[in-house]
Design a protein around this motif. Sequence first.
Motif, PDB file in Angstrom:
ATOM      1  N   PRO A   7      -5.555  19.684 -39.687  1.00  0.00           N
ATOM      2  CA  PRO A   7      -6.626  20.695 -40.067  1.00  0.00           C
ATOM      3  C   PRO A   7      -6.067  21.869 -39.762  1.00  0.00           C
ATOM      4  CG  PRO A   7      -7.761  18.998 -38.573  1.00  0.00           C
ATOM      5  CD  PRO A   7      -6.418  18.853 -38.645  1.00  0.00           C
ATOM      6  N   ASP A   8      -6.351  23.005 -40.574  1.00  0.00           N
ATOM      7  CA  ASP A   8      -5.961  24.189 -39.969  1.00  0.00           C
ATOM      8  C   ASP A   8      -7.230  25.104 -39.668  1.00  0.00           C
ATOM      9  OD1 ASP A   8      -6.862  25.222 -42.538  1.00  0.00           O
ATOM     10  OD2 ASP A   8      -5.158  26.726 -42.991  1.00  0.00           O
ATOM     11  N   ARG A   9      -7.122  26.421 -39.601  1.00  0.00           N
ATOM     12  CA  ARG A   9      -8.392  27.324 -39.476  1.00  0.00           C
ATOM     13  C   ARG A   9      -9.418  27.220 -40.435  1.00  0.00           C
ATOM     14  NH1 ARG A   9      -5.328  33.195 -38.913  1.00  0.00           N
ATOM     15  NH2 ARG A   9      -4.648  32.998 -40.973  1.00  0.00           N
ATOM     16  N   ASP A  10      -8.674  27.043 -41.806  1.00  0.00           N
ATOM     17  CA  ASP A  10      -9.671  27.170 -42.978  1.00  0.00           C
ATOM     18  C   ASP A  10     -10.336  25.779 -43.228  1.00  0.00           C
ATOM     19  OD1 ASP A  10      -9.248  30.091 -42.947  1.00  0.00           O
ATOM     20  OD2 ASP A  10      -7.463  29.710 -44.093  1.00  0.00           O
ATOM     21  N   ASP A  68      -2.537  32.726 -29.797  1.00  0.00           N
ATOM     22  CA  ASP A  68      -3.163  31.605 -30.658  1.00  0.00           C
ATOM     23  C   ASP A  68      -3.747  32.230 -31.915  1.00  0.00           C
ATOM     24  OD1 ASP A  68      -4.350  29.314 -31.188  1.00  0.00           O
ATOM     25  OD2 ASP A  68      -6.065  29.148 -29.644  1.00  0.00           O
ATOM     26  N   GLY A  69      -3.360  31.905 -33.069  1.00  0.00           N
ATOM     27  CA  GLY A  69      -3.869  32.408 -34.553  1.00  0.00           C
ATOM     28  C   GLY A  69      -3.145  33.542 -34.988  1.00  0.00           C
ATOM     29  N   ALA A  70      -1.964  33.863 -34.111  1.00  0.00           N
ATOM     30  CA  ALA A  70      -1.297  35.114 -34.533  1.00  0.00           C
ATOM     31  C   ALA A  70      -0.030  34.661 -35.607  1.00  0.00           C
ATOM     32  CB  ALA A  70      -0.611  35.696 -33.353  1.00  0.00           C
ATOM     33  N   GLU A  71       0.297  35.438 -36.187  1.00  0.00           N
ATOM     34  CA  GLU A  71       1.583  35.226 -37.259  1.00  0.00           C
ATOM     35  C   GLU A  71       2.870  35.290 -36.525  1.00  0.00           C
ATOM     36  OE1 GLU A  71       1.422  37.061 -40.900  1.00  0.00           O
ATOM     37  OE2 GLU A  71      -0.417  36.753 -41.216  1.00  0.00           O
ATOM     38  N   LEU A  72       3.723  34.605 -36.923  1.00  0.00           N
ATOM     39  CA  LEU A  72       5.197  34.734 -36.220  1.00  0.00           C
ATOM     40  C   LEU A  72       5.568  36.070 -35.993  1.00  0.00           C
ATOM     41  CD1 LEU A  72       7.244  32.714 -34.947  1.00  0.00           C
ATOM     42  CD2 LEU A  72       8.537  33.303 -37.122  1.00  0.00           C
ATOM     43  N   ASP A 106       3.210  30.368 -41.351  1.00  0.00           N
ATOM     44  CA  ASP A 106       3.902  31.099 -40.133  1.00  0.00           C
ATOM     45  C   ASP A 106       2.819  31.450 -39.103  1.00  0.00           C
ATOM     46  OD1 ASP A 106       2.690  32.745 -41.715  1.00  0.00           O
ATOM     47  OD2 ASP A 106       4.377  34.324 -41.565  1.00  0.00           O
ATOM     48  N   VAL A 107       1.527  30.680 -39.170  1.00  0.00           N
ATOM     49  CA  VAL A 107       0.544  31.084 -38.288  1.00  0.00           C
ATOM     50  C   VAL A 107       0.689  30.029 -37.017  1.00  0.00           C
ATOM     51  CG1 VAL A 107      -1.804  31.024 -37.938  1.00  0.00           C
ATOM     52  CG2 VAL A 107      -0.888  31.780 -39.958  1.00  0.00           C
ATOM     53  N   ILE A 108       0.461  30.585 -35.662  1.00  0.00           N
ATOM     54  CA  ILE A 108       0.663  29.874 -34.648  1.00  0.00           C
ATOM     55  C   ILE A 108      -0.777  29.267 -33.964  1.00  0.00           C
ATOM     56  CG2 ILE A 108       1.027  30.149 -32.151  1.00  0.00           C
ATOM     57  CD1 ILE A 108       2.960  32.526 -32.859  1.00  0.00           C
ATOM     58  N   GLN A 109      -0.652  27.854 -33.947  1.00  0.00           N
ATOM     59  CA  GLN A 109      -1.792  27.061 -33.718  1.00  0.00           C
ATOM     60  C   GLN A 109      -1.925  26.962 -32.092  1.00  0.00           C
ATOM     61  OE1 GLN A 109      -4.047  26.991 -36.025  1.00  0.00           O
ATOM     62  NE2 GLN A 109      -2.744  27.120 -37.806  1.00  0.00           N
TER      63      GLN A 109
END
Lengths: 422, 304
Positions: free
Chosen positions: A173-176, A388-392, A207-210
Amino acid sequence: MGLRARLLRFAHARPRAFVITAPGSTRTRLFVEAELRRRGGRPVASPAAAAMLVVCGRPGADLMAAVHTVWEDMPGPRSLVRLDETASADDVAAGLDLAARELADVDAQWADARARRDRGPWSPAGEDDHMFGSAHHHSASSEPDHNDHGDHGGGHEHHMGAPMGLPMAGRAPDRDGLKLDVLHIPLGPALSDWPAGLVLDLTLQGDVIQAAEALTTGGSATGPPFWEEPWLRAAAGEPVTTGEAERRRAACHLDSVGRLLAVAGWDNAADQARVLRDRLISGEPGRDLAPRITGFTRRAGRSRVLRWMLRDVGVIDPELAERHQLTGPPARRLADASARLSGWLDEVGAAMERLDDPAPLRETEGPRGPVGGRPGAAVLALLPGLLDGAELAAARLTVASLDPGLDQIAVLSGTTDGRPGG
Amino acid sequence: MGGPVGDPTPVWAVVALPLVLAALTYSAAAMDSAFHSGGGFVAPLREGVRLVVQQRRRTLAPDALLARIGVISLPAAALLAATVIPLDGGSVWEPPVSVVWFNAMEVVAWGSLWLAGWGVNSAFPLIGGYRFVAQGLAYELPHMFALITAGLGAGSLDLTEVAAAQDGLWFAVWMPVAFAVYLLSAVAMTFWGPMSHPVADDAAGGVAAELSGPDRLLFFAGRLALLTVAAAAAVPLFLGGGAGPWLPGWAWSLIKTYAVLALLVWVRGGFPVLRMDRFMTAAWMVLIPATLLQALVVGIVVVN
């Protein structure tokens, strides 16, 4: 010299090199960058775009594995240049000359191509056993084509019947609240414009860092870290002037600025920063350089587009800085990447004014924080939370805007892979 | 203007077009090395020779067909777009809606980058592909409004007629917003300079990270060819086509094309890369309303 050799010589006259730097080999890297520039070439961002692989310093085991992987998949004609951390400018020039001759050596290149024609591309099955020994170091390579299936260390996402023997990307599951593919990608240690020896193990969705984990790979360099050298010599009792130290500080910041600008995609300004850095190190008088450096810092500091792109990237608040005991330039500008850039530019300006100061060096605040402390360790500790949560793209800018000096950590603490490098 | 409808295109024009495009593309590459990377006029030739003899880099389990289609479609789209651009009054092929054809060929780049990024089975090229899709969403609507505005001003979607409609007053002068947006989107559609995030170095070259040898040559030559065609299309769209004193039409077209091309190439040195997570807001909140207003103003002027 045959026609083909002459053609190859023509084609490779301006060297295109992929440069991998082991921790503790900054001086060699600077020589390499300067020599490449003198020949009208430059470091490139991907091994596929390069004809030369230049290895600066003596990598530890993990970094050596990365070098090996990069070299294996580099398309020919190709040439490998290895320079250790004590290499002089002449050694570097000689190494590149040798590489240029090798690239134009038709027979050698044919032999090389034939030898590896049947080996085929990289595959997880072909990995050495020792790769599985270190659970957290995937391939220890930033080599892109290995990354999207870089989870062979853990193996928890392996499905039977996977295509070509590759594990499929798992989903989470992603942040959304959606279920998206998860990729595990190591950034570094073989990545352009990247701190030597840093590896970030990223868990990516799109490209979002989990999740991110910061590691270092070792080198086996001897001698003091290049940027801290004047302060360390002063501490050892040698006479060092403040001017000499400030010159090194300005060059160090210009190196960091050049790296940040390159990651931000502004090659033109990045090149300018590096030219000025090298002229500082070569000892050019301050009065000749000062106007140019002022012009550069003004240009970089005034760019609205750059500020727009760096604003709110990698924001460090006082609480976070306190918790990790952050020191050095990032601690003096507690905010985003844009603030850290102007911090560097201001400190370059201040250092330039003290370039001719003959007073003996007393202060212990080096370019990256207190000399003898380990300012890079704090940056390493706070990076995972910051990413955490940043794009690449934002992650790369964040790392570049902090530019942790890992020379001390990776060299002095022994190597994290626990083996002395070879 | 071009011959009467039905006039067959002379054979020499069909042969000459790829040669002219290649020459212009080469000079764009030479200008780039003169302005930025150094090395002068032979630098692109060196790089071309190097890439022709370089091996192809193999990745594990690629979709080679898709990747090849992605790479080859880029120069192909540039050439097909070039067929409708009038050089000396007429173009190689004169469809009545050549503006639409030009736009359609330029959208092929979306497919090119996505296929090339996806096909090599590698993480950074895939991320580069994603980046271009986002970029497309940012620039394509303002770009189309800019094209439509020029068409509206001329009352035609035929590039030759659009050029002819600028008798005395260039569209660039009285539609400055549309012209500026067109130039910006020309840079964006060719992922050039400040819009080169899909192939940016921070992702090890993005879409192009795994391309080597002739693949790399075709890909980057295709990109420059597209930039050249976008510059050439600006001439009939906004700069009065081949109109000008003393010199023949084709000469004026070439001079103006070179001027626009030099501007587009030069712009690469001046800015860092724009990331779409930032630029998207500006594109939708500023550029789209601005181009719509421009279209409205032009519409009112045309009706009166």
